[in-house]
Design a protein around this motif. Structure first.
Motif, PDB file in Angstrom:
ATOM      1  N   SER A   1       4.956  -0.072 -16.865  1.00  0.00           N
ATOM      2  CA  SER A   1       6.395  -0.324 -17.001  1.00  0.00           C
ATOM      3  C   SER A   1       7.127  -0.110 -15.684  1.00  0.00           C
ATOM      4  O   SER A   1       8.090  -0.833 -15.369  1.00  0.00           O
ATOM      5  CB  SER A   1       6.984   0.588 -18.085  1.00  0.00           C
ATOM      6  N   GLN A   2       6.673   0.865 -14.893  1.00  0.00           N
ATOM      7  CA  GLN A   2       7.292   1.125 -13.597  1.00  0.00           C
ATOM      8  C   GLN A   2       6.965   0.013 -12.598  1.00  0.00           C
ATOM      9  O   GLN A   2       7.810  -0.367 -11.774  1.00  0.00           O
ATOM     10  CB  GLN A   2       6.826   2.478 -13.054  1.00  0.00           C
ATOM     11  N   VAL A   3       5.758  -0.489 -12.667  1.00  0.00           N
ATOM     12  CA  VAL A   3       5.356  -1.596 -11.789  1.00  0.00           C
ATOM     13  C   VAL A   3       6.176  -2.837 -12.106  1.00  0.00           C
ATOM     14  O   VAL A   3       6.600  -3.581 -11.212  1.00  0.00           O
ATOM     15  CB  VAL A   3       3.847  -1.877 -11.929  1.00  0.00           C
TER      16      VAL A   3
ATOM     17  N   ASP B   1      -2.715  -1.481  -9.913  1.00  0.00           N
ATOM     18  CA  ASP B   1      -1.514  -1.763 -10.694  1.00  0.00           C
ATOM     19  C   ASP B   1      -1.540  -3.171 -11.271  1.00  0.00           C
ATOM     20  O   ASP B   1      -1.199  -3.381 -12.436  1.00  0.00           O
ATOM     21  CB  ASP B   1      -0.270  -1.592  -9.820  1.00  0.00           C
ATOM     22  N   PHE B   2      -1.947  -4.135 -10.446  1.00  0.00           N
ATOM     23  CA  PHE B   2      -1.964  -5.518 -10.904  1.00  0.00           C
ATOM     24  C   PHE B   2      -3.052  -5.733 -11.953  1.00  0.00           C
ATOM     25  O   PHE B   2      -2.870  -6.499 -12.902  1.00  0.00           O
ATOM     26  CB  PHE B   2      -2.153  -6.461  -9.718  1.00  0.00           C
ATOM     27  N   ALA B   3      -4.190  -5.045 -11.791  1.00  0.00           N
ATOM     28  CA  ALA B   3      -5.245  -5.117 -12.799  1.00  0.00           C
ATOM     29  C   ALA B   3      -4.759  -4.522 -14.116  1.00  0.00           C
ATOM     30  O   ALA B   3      -4.972  -5.095 -15.200  1.00  0.00           O
ATOM     31  CB  ALA B   3      -6.499  -4.399 -12.310  1.00  0.00           C
ATOM     32  N   ARG B   4      -4.088  -3.384 -14.045  1.00  0.00           N
ATOM     33  CA  ARG B   4      -3.615  -2.719 -15.259  1.00  0.00           C
ATOM     34  C   ARG B   4      -2.509  -3.524 -15.939  1.00  0.00           C
ATOM     35  O   ARG B   4      -2.421  -3.541 -17.179  1.00  0.00           O
ATOM     36  CB  ARG B   4      -3.140  -1.307 -14.928  1.00  0.00           C
ATOM     37  N   LEU B   5      -1.678  -4.207 -15.163  1.00  0.00           N
ATOM     38  CA  LEU B   5      -0.659  -5.073 -15.748  1.00  0.00           C
ATOM     39  C   LEU B   5      -1.319  -6.236 -16.487  1.00  0.00           C
ATOM     40  O   LEU B   5      -0.937  -6.561 -17.624  1.00  0.00           O
ATOM     41  CB  LEU B   5       0.277  -5.597 -14.655  1.00  0.00           C
TER      42      LEU B   5
ATOM     43  N   SER C   1       0.834  -1.200   0.000  1.00  0.00           N
ATOM     44  CA  SER C   1       0.000   0.000   0.000  1.00  0.00           C
ATOM     45  C   SER C   1       0.866   1.247   0.000  1.00  0.00           C
ATOM     46  O   SER C   1       1.859   1.335   0.734  1.00  0.00           O
ATOM     47  CB  SER C   1      -0.913  -0.010   1.227  1.00  0.00           C
ATOM     48  N   GLY C   2       0.511   2.229  -0.839  1.00  0.00           N
ATOM     49  CA  GLY C   2       1.238   3.486  -0.890  1.00  0.00           C
ATOM     50  C   GLY C   2       2.467   3.466  -1.763  1.00  0.00           C
ATOM     51  O   GLY C   2       3.150   4.489  -1.897  1.00  0.00           O
ATOM     52  N   SER C   3       2.758   2.338  -2.387  1.00  0.00           N
ATOM     53  CA  SER C   3       3.969   2.238  -3.201  1.00  0.00           C
ATOM     54  C   SER C   3       3.812   2.856  -4.575  1.00  0.00           C
ATOM     55  O   SER C   3       4.805   3.104  -5.267  1.00  0.00           O
ATOM     56  CB  SER C   3       4.390   0.769  -3.344  1.00  0.00           C
TER      57      SER C   3
END
Length: 320
Positions: free
Chosen positions: A196-198, A208-212, A186-188
């Protein structure tokens, strides 16, 4: 007004591990957002996606939205994807703004055949628009701007997308790999963090995981949507349910030519069932943020506090 960042949920150990009961569930959802400002706000415009949608397997039985101070103007409309969008304008001077949505939602379990049907067990293939629904779905196969489909995304996706592999096996494998390879922190990240940053950081939250997952699906020609909503979690055996500690959640869904969307949640390595309450969907987070807006103030800083409670329905809210 700022948009909350880092929203999402990965259950604590022991939460939600039992097999979902094959029956419909009814939930009460209370979603409260409080903004505090260091100086007076003279005018505040807000727009939110907070009303759960009616879908084939979900019914919003009751809904109310409270804004404090009381808005001078408010309205409700549908956006381009059919999501319910609520607008408000507060003209009363204030140092705090509280937005509280309350809803009662009934969610059916997915049909037994959803992840076992012929189209789920058939080899995955890129979108082939067929008729009106296929043409609409093809929009969800396009990359974003700035682009998210990079060489690194293609390389990461490749092991899951073996030629001839059944679609549902692709989804399960991609789900499991993201769940195992990335740390929930959380908060990262923020809502502006790129896929690409994730991939480099190997950490993030549900958005982030959904978008990946979506970028991996689109990199292989599939139509994928970003879904925003809530996840109901059951307490570990022998423990009472805690109130106000839930969160908004995000997951992905992939389209099939049968005009069905198969939901996958890489944050929790789950395929979507009746524990998932859908608020809305779009091509990316920017299409369906819970709250965003503009304020007029000399304030030099602000704070935000968000609480979400997803509980079994007990008759506490009138069912419309």
């Amino acid at each position: 007004m700022t948009t909350p960042v880092g929203w999402g949920h990965r259950p604590a150990e022991g939460e939600g591990e039992s097999e979902a009961i094959r029956e419909s569930r009814v939930y009460t959802i209370t979603h409260r957002t409080e903004y505090g400002y260091s100086d007076v706000v003279t005018s505040s415009y807000g727009r939110g996606h907070l009303t759960p949608r009616d879908t084939v397997g979900q019914r919003c039985l009751a809904y109310e939205l409270d804004v404090d101070p009381v808005p001078a103007d408010r309205s409700t409309s549908l956006d381009a994807y059919g999501n319910i969008s609520s607008y408000f304008h507060v003209t009363e001077h204030h140092r705090a703004l509280i937005v509280t949505s309350r809803s009662v939602v009934e969610v059916d379990p997915p049909p037994t055949e959803r992840y076992e049907a012929a189209w789920a067990l058939s080899p995955w293939e890129a979108v082939r628009p067929v008729g009106h629904n296929g043409a609409l779905a093809s929009e969800f196969s396009l990359d974003l701007r700035p682009p998210e489909i990079t060489a690194a995304v293609r390389d990461y996706a490749a092991p899951s997308f073996e030629p001839g592999r059944p679609l549902v096996d692709v989804l399960r494998d991609l789900n499991s790999r993201i769940f195992s390879d990335f740390t929930y922190k959380s908060g990262s990240t923020t809502v502006s963090t790129q896929v690409s940053q994730v991939l480099v950081a190997r950490e993030g939250v549900c958005q982030d995981f959904a978008r990946l997952a979506i970028a991996c699906l689109r990199a292989n020609g599939l139509a994928a949507s970003y879904v925003s909503g809530y996840l109901a979690t059951d307490p570990p055996p022998g423990r009472e349910r805690m109130h106000g500690v839930d969160a908004t959640h995000a997951w992905a869904a992939v389209w099939t030519p049968q005009n069905d969307w198969l939901g996958l949640d890489p944050t929790n390595d789950q395929l979507v069932d009746q524990r998932y309450i859908t608020v809305g969907w779009g091509r990316d987070y920017a299409d369906i943020p819970p709250l965003r807006g503009i304020i007029y103030t000399e304030s030099d800083h602000s704070v935000i506090d968000v609480s979400v409670d997803v509980a079994p329905y007990d008759g506490g809210v009138s069912r419309a």
